[in-house]
Design a protein around this motif. Structure first.
Motif, PDB file in Angstrom:
ATOM      1  N   LEU A 163      24.668  -6.212  20.718  1.00  0.00           N
ATOM      2  CA  LEU A 163      25.607  -5.859  21.791  1.00  0.00           C
ATOM      3  C   LEU A 163      26.992  -5.485  21.259  1.00  0.00           C
ATOM      4  CD1 LEU A 163      24.651  -8.545  24.457  1.00  0.00           C
ATOM      5  CD2 LEU A 163      24.120  -6.096  24.479  1.00  0.00           C
ATOM      6  N   SER A 164      27.272  -5.796  19.985  1.00  0.00           N
ATOM      7  CA  SER A 164      28.563  -5.469  19.373  1.00  0.00           C
ATOM      8  C   SER A 164      28.579  -4.090  18.717  1.00  0.00           C
ATOM      9  CB  SER A 164      28.920  -6.516  18.310  1.00  0.00           C
ATOM     10  OG  SER A 164      29.085  -7.765  18.904  1.00  0.00           O
ATOM     11  N   ARG A 165      27.446  -3.407  18.728  1.00  0.00           N
ATOM     12  CA  ARG A 165      27.385  -2.076  18.117  1.00  0.00           C
ATOM     13  C   ARG A 165      28.381  -1.131  18.779  1.00  0.00           C
ATOM     14  NH1 ARG A 165      22.100   0.220  19.094  1.00  0.00           N
ATOM     15  NH2 ARG A 165      22.882   1.905  17.785  1.00  0.00           N
ATOM     16  N   LYS A 166      28.940  -0.248  17.986  1.00  0.00           N
ATOM     17  CA  LYS A 166      29.902   0.750  18.468  1.00  0.00           C
ATOM     18  C   LYS A 166      29.379   2.179  18.309  1.00  0.00           C
ATOM     19  CE  LYS A 166      33.206  -2.316  19.073  1.00  0.00           C
ATOM     20  NZ  LYS A 166      33.521  -2.788  20.407  1.00  0.00           N
ATOM     21  N   PHE A 167      28.466   2.397  17.381  1.00  0.00           N
ATOM     22  CA  PHE A 167      27.997   3.740  17.025  1.00  0.00           C
ATOM     23  C   PHE A 167      26.681   3.988  17.755  1.00  0.00           C
ATOM     24  CE2 PHE A 167      30.023   2.703  12.656  1.00  0.00           C
ATOM     25  CZ  PHE A 167      31.275   2.638  13.239  1.00  0.00           C
ATOM     26  N   LEU A 168      26.782   4.482  18.980  1.00  0.00           N
ATOM     27  CA  LEU A 168      25.638   4.517  19.885  1.00  0.00           C
ATOM     28  C   LEU A 168      25.097   5.922  20.163  1.00  0.00           C
ATOM     29  CD1 LEU A 168      26.987   1.870  22.415  1.00  0.00           C
ATOM     30  CD2 LEU A 168      25.365   1.514  20.539  1.00  0.00           C
ATOM     31  N   TRP A 169      25.574   6.920  19.439  1.00  0.00           N
ATOM     32  CA  TRP A 169      25.072   8.269  19.678  1.00  0.00           C
ATOM     33  C   TRP A 169      23.632   8.375  19.195  1.00  0.00           C
ATOM     34  CZ3 TRP A 169      28.615   7.191  15.775  1.00  0.00           C
ATOM     35  CH2 TRP A 169      28.220   7.483  14.470  1.00  0.00           C
ATOM     36  N   PRO A 170      22.866   9.368  19.695  1.00  0.00           N
ATOM     37  CA  PRO A 170      21.491   9.562  19.203  1.00  0.00           C
ATOM     38  C   PRO A 170      21.517   9.824  17.700  1.00  0.00           C
ATOM     39  CG  PRO A 170      21.905  10.897  21.148  1.00  0.00           C
ATOM     40  CD  PRO A 170      23.241  10.318  20.727  1.00  0.00           C
ATOM     41  N   LEU A 171      20.462   9.449  16.991  1.00  0.00           N
ATOM     42  CA  LEU A 171      20.405   9.663  15.546  1.00  0.00           C
ATOM     43  C   LEU A 171      20.728  11.115  15.214  1.00  0.00           C
ATOM     44  CD1 LEU A 171      17.318   7.566  14.457  1.00  0.00           C
ATOM     45  CD2 LEU A 171      19.734   7.079  14.052  1.00  0.00           C
ATOM     46  N   GLY A 172      21.439  11.310  14.116  1.00  0.00           N
ATOM     47  CA  GLY A 172      21.854  12.635  13.686  1.00  0.00           C
ATOM     48  C   GLY A 172      23.362  12.749  13.719  1.00  0.00           C
ATOM     49  N   ARG A 173      23.845  13.964  13.856  1.00  0.00           N
ATOM     50  CA  ARG A 173      25.282  14.261  13.812  1.00  0.00           C
ATOM     51  C   ARG A 173      26.028  13.521  14.915  1.00  0.00           C
ATOM     52  NH1 ARG A 173      29.426  17.708  15.451  1.00  0.00           N
ATOM     53  NH2 ARG A 173      30.598  18.567  13.688  1.00  0.00           N
ATOM     54  N   ARG A 174      27.167  12.947  14.553  1.00  0.00           N
ATOM     55  CA  ARG A 174      28.034  12.280  15.529  1.00  0.00           C
ATOM     56  C   ARG A 174      28.631  13.334  16.456  1.00  0.00           C
ATOM     57  NH1 ARG A 174      33.698  11.559  15.196  1.00  0.00           N
ATOM     58  NH2 ARG A 174      33.592  12.157  13.002  1.00  0.00           N
ATOM     59  N   PRO A 175      28.570  13.126  17.764  1.00  0.00           N
ATOM     60  CA  PRO A 175      29.178  14.085  18.685  1.00  0.00           C
ATOM     61  C   PRO A 175      30.683  14.211  18.436  1.00  0.00           C
ATOM     62  CG  PRO A 175      27.744  12.560  19.868  1.00  0.00           C
ATOM     63  CD  PRO A 175      27.880  12.040  18.458  1.00  0.00           C
ATOM     64  N   ASP A 176      31.195  15.410  18.624  1.00  0.00           N
ATOM     65  CA  ASP A 176      32.614  15.673  18.376  1.00  0.00           C
ATOM     66  C   ASP A 176      33.532  14.803  19.226  1.00  0.00           C
ATOM     67  OD1 ASP A 176      32.071  17.606  16.449  1.00  0.00           O
ATOM     68  OD2 ASP A 176      32.084  19.237  17.910  1.00  0.00           O
ATOM     69  N   ASP A 177      33.090  14.404  20.418  1.00  0.00           N
ATOM     70  CA  ASP A 177      33.952  13.610  21.296  1.00  0.00           C
ATOM     71  C   ASP A 177      33.768  12.097  21.117  1.00  0.00           C
ATOM     72  OD1 ASP A 177      31.414  13.456  22.409  1.00  0.00           O
ATOM     73  OD2 ASP A 177      32.083  13.853  24.466  1.00  0.00           O
ATOM     74  N   HIS A 178      32.963  11.696  20.134  1.00  0.00           N
ATOM     75  CA  HIS A 178      32.762  10.256  19.875  1.00  0.00           C
ATOM     76  C   HIS A 178      34.006   9.679  19.191  1.00  0.00           C
ATOM     77  CE1 HIS A 178      31.180   6.533  18.165  1.00  0.00           C
ATOM     78  NE2 HIS A 178      30.207   6.641  19.041  1.00  0.00           N
ATOM     79  N   PRO A 179      34.437   8.484  19.560  1.00  0.00           N
ATOM     80  CA  PRO A 179      35.603   7.884  18.888  1.00  0.00           C
ATOM     81  C   PRO A 179      35.415   7.785  17.373  1.00  0.00           C
ATOM     82  CG  PRO A 179      34.956   6.603  20.807  1.00  0.00           C
ATOM     83  CD  PRO A 179      33.879   7.620  20.592  1.00  0.00           C
ATOM     84  N   GLY A 180      36.527   7.858  16.650  1.00  0.00           N
ATOM     85  CA  GLY A 180      36.515   7.732  15.186  1.00  0.00           C
ATOM     86  C   GLY A 180      36.883   6.332  14.754  1.00  0.00           C
ATOM     87  N   LEU A 181      36.979   6.134  13.462  1.00  0.00           N
ATOM     88  CA  LEU A 181      37.283   4.810  12.906  1.00  0.00           C
ATOM     89  C   LEU A 181      38.593   4.255  13.448  1.00  0.00           C
ATOM     90  CD1 LEU A 181      36.414   5.070   9.112  1.00  0.00           C
ATOM     91  CD2 LEU A 181      35.148   3.916  10.914  1.00  0.00           C
ATOM     92  N   SER A 182      39.629   5.067  13.439  1.00  0.00           N
ATOM     93  CA  SER A 182      40.930   4.585  13.903  1.00  0.00           C
ATOM     94  C   SER A 182      40.892   4.212  15.382  1.00  0.00           C
ATOM     95  CB  SER A 182      42.014   5.618  13.656  1.00  0.00           C
ATOM     96  OG  SER A 182      42.219   5.770  12.266  1.00  0.00           O
ATOM     97  N   ASP A 183      40.082   4.928  16.159  1.00  0.00           N
ATOM     98  CA  ASP A 183      39.950   4.608  17.583  1.00  0.00           C
ATOM     99  C   ASP A 183      39.390   3.203  17.780  1.00  0.00           C
ATOM    100  OD1 ASP A 183      40.833   7.174  18.498  1.00  0.00           O
ATOM    101  OD2 ASP A 183      38.850   7.951  17.976  1.00  0.00           O
ATOM    102  N   PHE A 184      38.522   2.761  16.872  1.00  0.00           N
ATOM    103  CA  PHE A 184      37.934   1.424  16.951  1.00  0.00           C
ATOM    104  C   PHE A 184      38.801   0.363  16.272  1.00  0.00           C
ATOM    105  CE2 PHE A 184      33.893   3.931  17.266  1.00  0.00           C
ATOM    106  CZ  PHE A 184      33.550   3.516  18.536  1.00  0.00           C
ATOM    107  N   GLY A 185      39.841   0.806  15.564  1.00  0.00           N
ATOM    108  CA  GLY A 185      40.670  -0.144  14.831  1.00  0.00           C
ATOM    109  C   GLY A 185      40.010  -0.629  13.547  1.00  0.00           C
ATOM    110  N   PHE A 186      39.047   0.137  13.045  1.00  0.00           N
ATOM    111  CA  PHE A 186      38.342  -0.249  11.805  1.00  0.00           C
ATOM    112  C   PHE A 186      39.108   0.240  10.587  1.00  0.00           C
ATOM    113  CE2 PHE A 186      33.942  -0.089  14.053  1.00  0.00           C
ATOM    114  CZ  PHE A 186      34.217  -1.278  14.665  1.00  0.00           C
TER     115      PHE A 186
END
Length: 153
Positions: free
Chosen positions: A130-153
Motif C-alpha cells: 500500500l506504500s508503493r508510489k510507482f503505479l503506472w503500467p509496466l514500461g515507460r513512465r507516463p510523462d505526467d507521472h510525478p518525479g522523485l522530487s515530487d515524492f520528496g525522495f
C-alpha cells in the motif's frame, strides 16, 4: 551514435537521463546493454562488471529477481561528458515482498554518447504494498507521472 552526445547542456543531460530511465523500464537487458561501450565498466553496489555481455547477464539476473520493476531517475549534476543522477525504484520478490531502492549513479560517456563508466550506490528496504508510489503500467513512465522530487525522495 547514441544522442544526445557530449558535451552536455542542461537540456541534453535531462534528455539523456530520461532515455536511460525509459530503457531500464523496458526491462530488456539487450536493449539496455547497447547504451554502453563494448568495454564499459560498472560498479553496482559491490559488484564489478565489464562489457556488454556482463551487463546483459547482470540485468537478466536482476529483472528475474526484481519483479514488476519500475524506476524513476532525476538529473543531479552534469559536466561536459559526465552526468550524475538520483534514482528510486520499486519491485517485489518472488515471495510478494515489495521493496523500494534509492541511489545515486555517476555516468561517464564517450564522444559517441555511449556510457563507458557507471558507478552506482544503492540502498533498499521493504515497503508495504500500500506504500508503493510507482503505479503506472509496466514500461515507460507516463510523462505526467510525478518525479522523485515530487515524492520528496
Amino acid at each position: 551514435m547514441r544522442p544526445p552526445v557530449p558535451p552536455f547542456t542542461r537540456a541534453s543531460a535531462i534528455e539523456k537521463v530520461r532515455i536511460a530511465e525509459d530503457a531500464w523500464n523496458s526491462r530488456d537487458p539487450a536493449r539496455v546493454a547497447l547504451a554502453y561501450t563494448p568495454d564499459s565498466q560498472w560498479r553496482n553496489r559491490a559488484e564489478f562488471i565489464t562489457g556488454r555481455s556482463e551487463i546483459e547477464a547482470f540485468l537478466t539476473r536482476k529483472w528475474t529477481r526484481e519483479i514488476d520493476y519500475r524506476l524513476l531517475k532525476e538529473l543531479w549534476a552534469f559536466t561536459d561528458n559526465r552526468i550524475s543522477v538520483r534514482f528510486a525504484y520499486e519491485f517485489h520478490d518472488d515471495s510478494g515482498t515489495w521493496f523500494r531502492a534509492y541511489g545515486n549513479e555517476n555516468w561517464e560517456f564517450d564522444a559517441e554518447g555511449l556510457m563507458r563508466r557507471r558507478i552506482a550506490s544503492i540502498n533498499e528496504h521493504p515497503i508495504a504494498e500500500l506504500s508503493r508510489k510507482f503505479l503506472w503500467p509496466l514500461g515507460r513512465r507516463p510523462d505526467d507521472h510525478p518525479g522523485l522530487s515530487d515524492f520528496g525522495f
